[in-house]
Scaffold this motif. Sequence first.
Motif, PDB file in Angstrom:
ATOM      1  N   PRO A   1      19.356  29.363  48.389  1.00  0.00           N
ATOM      2  CA  PRO A   1      18.984  28.875  49.722  1.00  0.00           C
ATOM      3  C   PRO A   1      17.589  28.265  49.808  1.00  0.00           C
ATOM      4  O   PRO A   1      17.337  27.414  50.646  1.00  0.00           O
ATOM      5  CB  PRO A   1      19.067  30.121  50.604  1.00  0.00           C
ATOM      6  CG  PRO A   1      19.841  31.130  49.833  1.00  0.00           C
ATOM      7  CD  PRO A   1      19.720  30.775  48.385  1.00  0.00           C
ATOM      8  N   THR A   2      16.693  28.700  48.916  1.00  0.00           N
ATOM      9  CA  THR A   2      15.319  28.202  48.944  1.00  0.00           C
ATOM     10  C   THR A   2      14.821  27.973  47.525  1.00  0.00           C
ATOM     11  O   THR A   2      15.418  28.462  46.553  1.00  0.00           O
ATOM     12  CB  THR A   2      14.372  29.228  49.610  1.00  0.00           C
ATOM     13  OG1 THR A   2      14.357  30.419  48.794  1.00  0.00           O
ATOM     14  CG2 THR A   2      14.809  29.565  51.035  1.00  0.00           C
TER      15      THR A   2
ATOM     16  N   LYS B   1      22.758  18.755  48.459  1.00  0.00           N
ATOM     17  CA  LYS B   1      21.728  19.712  48.858  1.00  0.00           C
ATOM     18  C   LYS B   1      22.375  20.981  49.416  1.00  0.00           C
ATOM     19  O   LYS B   1      21.927  22.090  49.142  1.00  0.00           O
ATOM     20  CB  LYS B   1      20.779  19.091  49.881  1.00  0.00           C
ATOM     21  CG  LYS B   1      19.554  19.937  50.120  1.00  0.00           C
ATOM     22  CD  LYS B   1      18.456  19.143  50.793  1.00  0.00           C
ATOM     23  CE  LYS B   1      17.184  19.954  50.736  1.00  0.00           C
ATOM     24  NZ  LYS B   1      16.023  19.174  51.078  1.00  0.00           N
ATOM     25  N   GLY B   2      23.439  20.834  50.167  1.00  0.00           N
ATOM     26  CA  GLY B   2      24.158  21.989  50.697  1.00  0.00           C
ATOM     27  C   GLY B   2      24.760  22.843  49.587  1.00  0.00           C
ATOM     28  O   GLY B   2      24.769  24.076  49.669  1.00  0.00           O
ATOM     29  N   GLY B   3      25.261  22.178  48.548  1.00  0.00           N
ATOM     30  CA  GLY B   3      25.812  22.917  47.406  1.00  0.00           C
ATOM     31  C   GLY B   3      24.744  23.721  46.689  1.00  0.00           C
ATOM     32  O   GLY B   3      24.967  24.876  46.305  1.00  0.00           O
TER      33      GLY B   3
ATOM     34  N   VAL C   1      18.696  18.625  42.953  1.00  0.00           N
ATOM     35  CA  VAL C   1      19.813  17.879  43.536  1.00  0.00           C
ATOM     36  C   VAL C   1      20.025  16.584  42.758  1.00  0.00           C
ATOM     37  O   VAL C   1      21.141  16.259  42.347  1.00  0.00           O
ATOM     38  CB  VAL C   1      19.555  17.593  45.046  1.00  0.00           C
ATOM     39  CG1 VAL C   1      20.512  16.534  45.588  1.00  0.00           C
ATOM     40  CG2 VAL C   1      19.678  18.884  45.848  1.00  0.00           C
ATOM     41  N   LYS C   2      18.937  15.838  42.537  1.00  0.00           N
ATOM     42  CA  LYS C   2      19.037  14.569  41.801  1.00  0.00           C
ATOM     43  C   LYS C   2      19.500  14.776  40.368  1.00  0.00           C
ATOM     44  O   LYS C   2      20.344  14.045  39.858  1.00  0.00           O
ATOM     45  CB  LYS C   2      17.683  13.867  41.780  1.00  0.00           C
ATOM     46  CG  LYS C   2      17.468  12.898  42.872  1.00  0.00           C
ATOM     47  CD  LYS C   2      16.168  12.133  42.636  1.00  0.00           C
ATOM     48  CE  LYS C   2      15.938  11.202  43.788  1.00  0.00           C
ATOM     49  NZ  LYS C   2      14.607  10.630  43.792  1.00  0.00           N
TER      50      LYS C   2
END
Length: 184
Positions: free
Chosen positions: A53-54, A45-47, A38-39
């Motif tokens: 998904p994991t 995070k949703g994207g 994400v960073k």
Amino acid sequence: MARSRNKDPQALRQSLLDFATHLIITQGLHGLTMDKVVKGTGISKGGLQYHFPTRQALVDAVFDTTMQQFLAEVEAEIAADTQPGLRATRAYIRACVREMSEQEVALNQGIMAALFADPVLRERWADFINTCMPADDKGSDDGTTALFCRIAADGLCYASLCNVHPMTTTQRETLVQRLLALTE
């Protein structure tokens, strides 16, 4: 400032996969976390979870990509081989023992560590090698020569990745040529 949404989901998925691969290369498999992706990519995070998904789904995708690249390499070697004999086995040997970049070594080390640690990935790898890899006809020795050569090629690859059984370039090339000679 609001971030513009990527209109190409496949390109976004690939960039997430590329960054995950980069993390494995630079930090090992343990360094791959959803937060770091994400960073590092700037996606929400949703994207990320929409595509993967994991963390395991992300690991699986890197693993799948690596398997498909290996298969493509073997198939290209088969297509380029005009010699009679065990063409698929020669292709497998060449793909296993070719010189790898530092990034490829690091990625393969991360994947190998995952294989030893994760029985599900290990089973997927075994299934891939046993069912998806092109094979030669069994031949007069019931496939024993091809099997011997493939196992030896695996051993050369793993030895290189683990830095065991150090050998000179000449020794390595001699081993590879001996294996290839068995396939003629």
